[in-house]
Design a protein around this motif. Structure first.
Motif, mmCIF file in Angstrom:
data_model
loop_
_atom_site.group_PDB
_atom_site.id
_atom_site.type_symbol
_atom_site.label_atom_id
_atom_site.label_comp_id
_atom_site.label_asym_id
_atom_site.label_seq_id
_atom_site.Cartn_x
_atom_site.Cartn_y
_atom_site.Cartn_z
ATOM 1 N N CYS A 49 -0.342 3.982 -4.414
ATOM 2 C CA CYS A 49 -1.137 3.823 -3.199
ATOM 3 C C CYS A 49 -2.523 4.456 -3.346
ATOM 4 N N GLU A 50 -2.654 5.418 -4.240
ATOM 5 C CA GLU A 50 -3.958 6.025 -4.500
ATOM 6 C C GLU A 50 -4.784 5.173 -5.449
ATOM 7 N N GLN A 51 -4.131 4.181 -6.062
ATOM 8 C CA GLN A 51 -4.816 3.254 -6.950
ATOM 9 C C GLN A 51 -4.979 1.928 -6.221
ATOM 10 N N GLU A 52 -5.459 0.937 -6.930
ATOM 11 C CA GLU A 52 -5.610 -0.388 -6.320
ATOM 12 C C GLU A 52 -4.235 -1.000 -6.078
ATOM 13 N N HIS A 53 -4.023 -1.514 -4.874
ATOM 14 C CA HIS A 53 -2.771 -2.179 -4.524
ATOM 15 C C HIS A 53 -3.091 -3.438 -3.728
ATOM 16 N N ASP A 54 -2.084 -4.261 -3.479
ATOM 17 C CA ASP A 54 -2.333 -5.553 -2.829
ATOM 18 C C ASP A 54 -1.827 -5.611 -1.393
ATOM 19 N N ASN A 56 -2.163 -5.838 2.606
ATOM 20 C CA ASN A 56 -3.139 -6.463 3.500
ATOM 21 C C ASN A 56 -3.705 -5.434 4.469
ATOM 22 N N ASP A 57 -4.735 -5.836 5.220
ATOM 23 C CA ASP A 57 -5.385 -4.930 6.173
ATOM 24 C C ASP A 57 -4.431 -4.445 7.261
ATOM 25 N N TRP A 58 -3.427 -5.245 7.618
ATOM 26 C CA TRP A 58 -2.509 -4.879 8.692
ATOM 27 C C TRP A 58 -1.277 -4.137 8.157
ATOM 28 N N GLU A 59 -1.325 -3.754 6.883
ATOM 29 C CA GLU A 59 -0.208 -3.046 6.273
ATOM 30 C C GLU A 59 -0.676 -1.695 5.735
ATOM 31 N N THR A 60 0.264 -0.786 5.583
ATOM 32 C CA THR A 60 -0.015 0.494 4.960
ATOM 33 C C THR A 60 0.810 0.589 3.675
ATOM 34 N N CYS A 61 0.237 1.190 2.670
ATOM 35 C CA CYS A 61 0.908 1.348 1.389
ATOM 36 C C CYS A 61 1.805 2.581 1.442
ATOM 37 N N VAL A 65 9.423 5.829 -5.657
ATOM 38 C CA VAL A 65 9.647 6.390 -6.985
ATOM 39 C C VAL A 65 9.333 5.371 -8.075
ATOM 40 N N ASN A 66 9.622 4.124 -7.837
ATOM 41 C CA ASN A 66 9.412 3.097 -8.840
ATOM 42 C C ASN A 66 8.449 2.032 -8.318
ATOM 43 N N GLY A 67 7.291 2.443 -7.853
ATOM 44 C CA GLY A 67 6.305 1.489 -7.344
ATOM 45 C C GLY A 67 5.890 1.815 -5.927
ATOM 46 N N TYR A 68 5.680 0.781 -5.123
ATOM 47 C CA TYR A 68 5.248 0.956 -3.738
ATOM 48 C C TYR A 68 5.683 -0.236 -2.909
ATOM 49 N N THR A 69 5.636 -0.062 -1.589
ATOM 50 C CA THR A 69 5.874 -1.180 -0.682
ATOM 51 C C THR A 69 4.732 -1.226 0.320
#
Length: 119
Positions: A49-54, A56-61, A65-69
């Motif tokens: 989440c501190e790096q580039e992620h995909d 959307n504007d209406w979502e929070t990263c 432990v094994n990635g992000y949602t």
């Protein structure tokens, strides 16, 4: 000795730390970063989440432990006054809607002999 390279010198031997991270002999996963310390190393989870992620504007990263949602932001909870008076906020997956409050829903809204008209 694991984690060290030792060489014979006059009167004994000298040992030097092996940087397992630099030499790519660590066992870290792709979602981890290797951190060397004297005699060993550790694998630390990367906060995607501190790096580039995909997300959307209406979502929070949300880092895992094994990635992000990417999780939906509830704009209605974030800003209770987001809708004008007479409207109620309804959260949805990609934003929110402001829905008209039906004041006529309760039969006791108008006095006897009058009809309620929702505006």
């Amino acid at each position: 000795m694991d984690g060290y390279n030792c060489i014979n010198v006059i009167g004994g031997f000298e040992c030097f730390d092996v940087d397992e991270c630099e030499e790519n002999i660590d066992t870290c996963e792709t979602y981890e970063t290797c951190e060397n310390y004297d005699g060993n190393y550790t694998c630390v989870d990367i906060n995607e989440c501190e790096q580039e992620h995909d997300c959307n504007d209406w979502e929070t990263c949300v880092d895992k432990v094994n990635g992000y949602t990417c999780e939906d932001i509830n704009e209605c909870e974030q800003d209770p006054d987001i809708c004008d008076e007479g409207y109620i906020c309804v959260d949805k997956d990609n934003g929110y809607d402001c829905n008209d409050i039906n004041e006529c829903y309760d039969d006791d809204t108008c006095a006897s002999g009058f009809s309620c008209i929702n505006t």
